[in-house]
Design an enzyme around this catalytic site. Structure first.
Site, short mmCIF file in Angstrom:
data_model
loop_
_atom_site.label_atom_id
_atom_site.label_comp_id
_atom_site.label_asym_id
_atom_site.label_seq_id
_atom_site.Cartn_x
_atom_site.Cartn_y
_atom_site.Cartn_z
N ASP A 77 6.42 4.58 3.56
CA ASP A 77 7.71 3.78 2.71
C ASP A 77 7.37 2.92 1.64
OD1 ASP A 77 6.16 1.85 4.14
OD2 ASP A 77 7.81 1.03 5.50
N ARG A 266 11.88 -3.73 5.92
CA ARG A 266 12.60 -2.57 5.62
C ARG A 266 14.05 -2.82 4.51
NH1 ARG A 266 10.62 2.59 7.35
NH2 ARG A 266 12.17 3.17 6.04
N TYR A 275 2.94 -2.41 12.01
CA TYR A 275 1.73 -1.64 12.48
C TYR A 275 1.07 -2.48 13.33
CZ TYR A 275 2.51 1.43 8.13
OH TYR A 275 2.98 2.00 7.18
N PRO A 358 -2.91 3.70 6.19
CA PRO A 358 -1.75 3.37 5.41
C PRO A 358 -1.78 1.85 5.16
CG PRO A 358 -1.04 3.61 7.67
CD PRO A 358 -2.59 3.87 7.53
#
Length: 643
Positions: A77, A266, A275, A358
Site C-alpha cells: 500500500d 490508510r 504490522y 515490507p
C-alpha cells in the site's frame, strides 16, 4: 496533455483511437498463437509494463494471470514520492493523490522511562524532507493502483485486457538466432468450463512478473539467494476504536517486552494497517507451521500499545509472513559466461527476482521501477529504434538497484525487530537510533536515491558542474516553470510521459535567445538541419520531428520578457497531418513564486547546458550547449540510424 493534433475529436481525450488489432488484443476468451511480448503476472510490475507497451499500436502484447480476476484488497500500500513521479508520466498521479492517505509525519514510541511496561512518544519527524519531490509519500490499496493501470490499458490504442485464469506450466527458449519468436510458453486454463485446457503461445520476449514463487524464474534455472531473519510478522487492515493518540500518523511503536508494531493509516479516514512483530522463529521453522490466527495479531497489538486500548471492529484483510532478503544474480535468461554471445529473451521483475520485508515500503515501488526501466527498452527494440543489445542493460541496472535495496532492508528490518535497549538488556537497540536511521535514509525510502552507474546509457559526469541538481544516473528532479506560450505554471518534469521518447532539456545561458549567434539558436539549427543531428538521424521519414527525441528549452528571462516571435523554428515545430504548431516547448523560470529553476538545480547561468533524460525519467548525461559531437555520439551508441 495534448490532443486534437490530427483533427477535432469529441469525448474523453484519454480514450485513444483503437488500432485495427484492438479487438484481437482485448480478447480475454483466448490467447493468440504469436505475440511480441507475453507478460506473466498482473501484479504492479506486470501492469506497469503492460500499460507502457499498450501505448504502442505496433507492438502485440498480452498479459496473463493465474488468479481468476483483478486484485481486490490487501498486499502492498505504500507509494513513494519517486513512484508518484512515475505515475504522473502515466497520467494518474493526481487522481491517486486525491484518494490516498498522505504520510506527512512519522512518530516514534518507546517504553516510558518512568514506567517501562507502558509506551510513550519519543519522537516526531517530517516524513519527507522539503523540496525532495513535488509529490507526497502516500498510502493506497495496491488494488486501486492496479485499477488505474487497467484503465490505461483499456483506453490505449490496443485496448489491452488481461487473460485471467491462466497458469504457466513451462516455457522453452530456442536460441537459434534466426528464430523470430523463440520463446514457447505453455499455459493451462483454470476458469470454469475450460479447466485443464492448454494453450501454447510463441513470443519474441517473455517477462515474468509472477511473484516470489515465479514459474518463469524456475524455468530459467535462477534462484532467489539469501537468508531469512527467522522473524515472523503479521499484518492486518482493520477498522478499530482506540485511544492511541497517533492512530492517524505513521507510527513505529517499540515496547519493552512485547515487541514492536508499525502503524500505517490508510485512505478514507478510518482504515488502518498494523504490522505486528511476532515471536522469533526457530531456524527450521516456518510461519505456516505456527497456526497463527488474526486473533493472535490483535492480542499482540493490544499488548504492545499498553496503556492504550484498541478494539478491532472489523478485519478487512490480514496475513502472516517471514522477513527474508533474497536476490537473483541476474534478471534475464543469459548466463554470465554467455553475455557476449547471447541476447536476452526472457526477463524477470519484481518479487520474481528480489524479496525483502515490507517495513520500508519499497517492494511495490521498486518492482514497478523494474518494468518502467524494461518497458521503453523493449519498445525501442521492437519498433526498430535500437539494437537488441540494449536489453542487456536491464539486468545490469536493476540488479544493482535491488542489491542496494536488500542491503538497506536487512539493516532496517534488524533495527525494527531488535529488542529495546534497557538496563536488563544492554545489547538492545536504542529507539533514538531507529529514529536517526529513518531520518538519515529518508531519500532512500522516498525512492529518490537510486542511481545508475556509468555505462552506455549513463554518462560519466565530466560536465556535471553545469547542472549540479540534475545528477547523472538519478531521476530527473522536477522544478516549477512557466510555459512561455500561455503563462501556465507547471512542473517541468511533468512533460516526461510514459511514451518511450527521450527528452532534451536545454537550459539557456544569459545571451539573447533570439540572437543569431545565441547558443540556443545554434543548438536548434544543428538539431534541425545538420546531417549528424541525432534528431534527424534517428527519426524516420514521415514522423513528427519530436517522435523520438523531444527538445524543450528553459530560458532565464521571465515569461513576460520574451516573445514567441523570432524563436527558432524547432521550438515551434509543425506536427500532425495539418502541420499544426506545437507551442508547448518553451519555458521560463517561475519568478513570481521565487522558484527559479536555475538556482534550484544549480544550473550554470553563464554557459547553460543540455540535460539528456531517458524515457524512464533518469538523467542520462549533462553536456554543454555547444557539444554537438558529444550529443550525437551519445545517441549513436543507443539508437539506430533511420534516415
Amino acid at each position: 496533455m495534448q490532443f486534437h493534433l490530427n483533427g477535432f475529436k469529441t469525448g474523453d481525450p484519454v480514450v485513444q483511437e483503437p488500432n485495427p488489432d484492438a479487438a484481437f488484443l482485448a480478447d480475454t476468451d483466448s490467447l493468440p498463437e504469436d505475440v511480441d511480448v507475453l507478460i506473466v503476472g498482473c501484479g504492479p510490475a506486470g501492469l506497469t509494463l503492460a500499460a507502457q507497451l499498450a501505448a504502442f499500436p505496433e507492438i502485440r502484447t498480452r498479459i496473463v494471470e493465474q488468479k481468476a480476476g483483478p486484485l481486490q484488497l490487501g498486499q502492498a500500500d505504500g507509494v513513494a514520492c519517486r513512484t508518484m513521479e512515475m505515475f504522473e508520466a502515466f497520467g494518474f498521479a493526481e487522481r491517486l493523490e486525491k484518494e490516498a492517505y498522505w504520510v506527512n509525519e512519522t512518530t516514534f514510541w518507546k517504553p516510558d522511562p518512568a514506567s517501562p511496561d507502558k509506551i510513550a512518544r519519543s519522537g516526531r519527524v517530517q516524513d519527507v524532507e522539503d523540496g525532495l519531490s513535488e509529490f507526497p509519500h502516500v498510502i493506497l490499496n495496491q488494488a486501486r493502483v492496479h485499477d488505474f493501470y487497467l484503465e490505461i490499458m483499456r483506453n490505449s490504442p490496443n485496448r489491452l485486457e488481461p487473460n485471467y485464469s491462466r497458469r504457466l506450466v513451462n516455457l522453452e527458449v530456442d536460441y537459434d538466432p534466426g528464430h523470430e519468436r523463440p520463446v514457447t510458453v505453455h499455459l493451462e486454463r483454470t476458469d470454469p468450463g475450460h479447466e485443464g485446457e492448454t494453450e501454447t503461445v510463441r513470443a519474441k520476449y517473455v517477462v515474468g512478473c509472477d511473484g516470489a514463487r515465479s514459474v518463469v524464474r524456475k524455468a530459467l534455472g535462477r534462484e532467489l539467494k539469501g537468508d531469512s531473519a527467522n522473524q515472523a510478522w503479521g499484518v492486518m487492515d482493520v477498522l478499530a476504536v482506540t485511544d492511541f493518540p497517533d492512530i492517524r500518523f505513521k507510527s513505529l511503536v517499540q515496547s519493552a517486552r512485547e515487541g514492536s508494531i508499525l502503524i500505517i493509516p490508510r485512505e478514507g479516514g478510518y482504515l488502518v494497517r498494523i504490522y505486528v512483530e511476532l515471536d522469533k522463529l526457530r531456524p527450521d521453522e516456518r510461519v505456516a507451521n505456527r497456526n497463527i490466527t488474526v486473533e493472535h495479531l490483535i492480542a499482540a497489538a493490544g499488548r504492545i500499545l499498553h496503556p492504550y486500548s484498541i478494539d478491532v471492529k472489523e478485519v478487512a484483510w490480514w496475513s502472516v509472513y517471514e522477513i527474508g532478503q533474497r536476490l537473483c544474480d541476474k534478471f534475464d535468461d543469459v548466463p554470465t559466461e554467455d553475455a557476449s554471445s547471447r541476447l536476452p529473451r526472457v526477463f524477470i521483475a519484481g518479487d520474481a527476482c528480489h524479496t525483502h520485508s515490507p517495513k520500508a515500503g519499497q517492494g511495490m515501488n521498486v518492482s514497478m521501477q523494474d518494468t518502467f526501466n524494461l518497458g521503453w527498452k523493449l519498445a525501442h527494440v521492437l519498433k526498430g529504434l535500437s539494437k537488441p543489445d540494449l536489453l542487456a542493460s536491464y539486468s545490469a541496472e536493476r540488479q544493482a538497484i535491488a542489491q542496494n535495496l536488500i542491503d538497506f532492508d536487512r539493516e532496517w528490518a534488524k533495527l525494527v525487530s531488535a529488542p529495546v535497549k534497557s538496563d536488563s538488556n544492554p545489547d538492545g537497540v536504542d529507539p533514538a537510533e531507529v529514529q536517526k536511521y529513518f531520518v538519515q535514509h529518508g531519500r532512500y525510502t522516498a525512492g529518490t536515491a537510486s542511481r545508475y552507474l556509468p555505462s552506455v546509457l549513463t554518462g560519466g559526469g565530466e560536465h556535471q558542474h553545469l547542472a549540479e541538481g540534475f545528477q547523472i544516473g538519478m531521476r530527473f528532479h522536477s522544478a516549477p516553470v512557466v510555459r512561455l506560450a500561455d503563462a501556465k505554471p507547471l512542473q517541468l518534469g511533468h512533460v516526461i510521459k510514459a511514451d518511450g521518447r527521450w527528452r532534451l532539456f536545454a537550459f539557456a545561458g544569459r545571451d539573447d535567445p533570439v540572437a543569431g549567434t545565441s547558443a540556443i539558436r545554434l543548438l536548434c539549427d544543428f538539431l534541425e538541419k545538420d546531417a549528424s543531428s541525432p534528431v534527424l538521424r534517428h527519426t524516420a521519414e514521415g514522423e513528427d520531428i519530436d517522435a523520438v527525441i523531444d527538445l524543450r528549452v528553459v530560458f532565464q528571462q521571465g515569461h513576460r520578457d520574451l516573445a514567441l516571435a523570432g524563436m527558432p523554428s524547432l521550438l515551434q515545430p509543425p506536427k500532425g497531418r495539418y502541420g499544426l504548431r506545437d507551442y508547448e516547448k518553451l519555458f521560463c523560470p517561475d519568478l513570481k513564486s521565487g522558484c527559479d529553476i536555475f538556482d534550484m538545480r544549480g544550473i550554470d547561468r553563464g554557459k547553460g547546458c543540455v540535460v539528456i533524460v531517458r524515457p524512464d525519467q533518469y538523467v542520462a548525461e549533462v553536456l554543454p550547449l555547444e557539444a554537438f559531437e558529444s550529443l550525437s555520439s551519445y545517441f549513436n551508441r543507443i539508437l539506430k540510424r533511420r534516415q
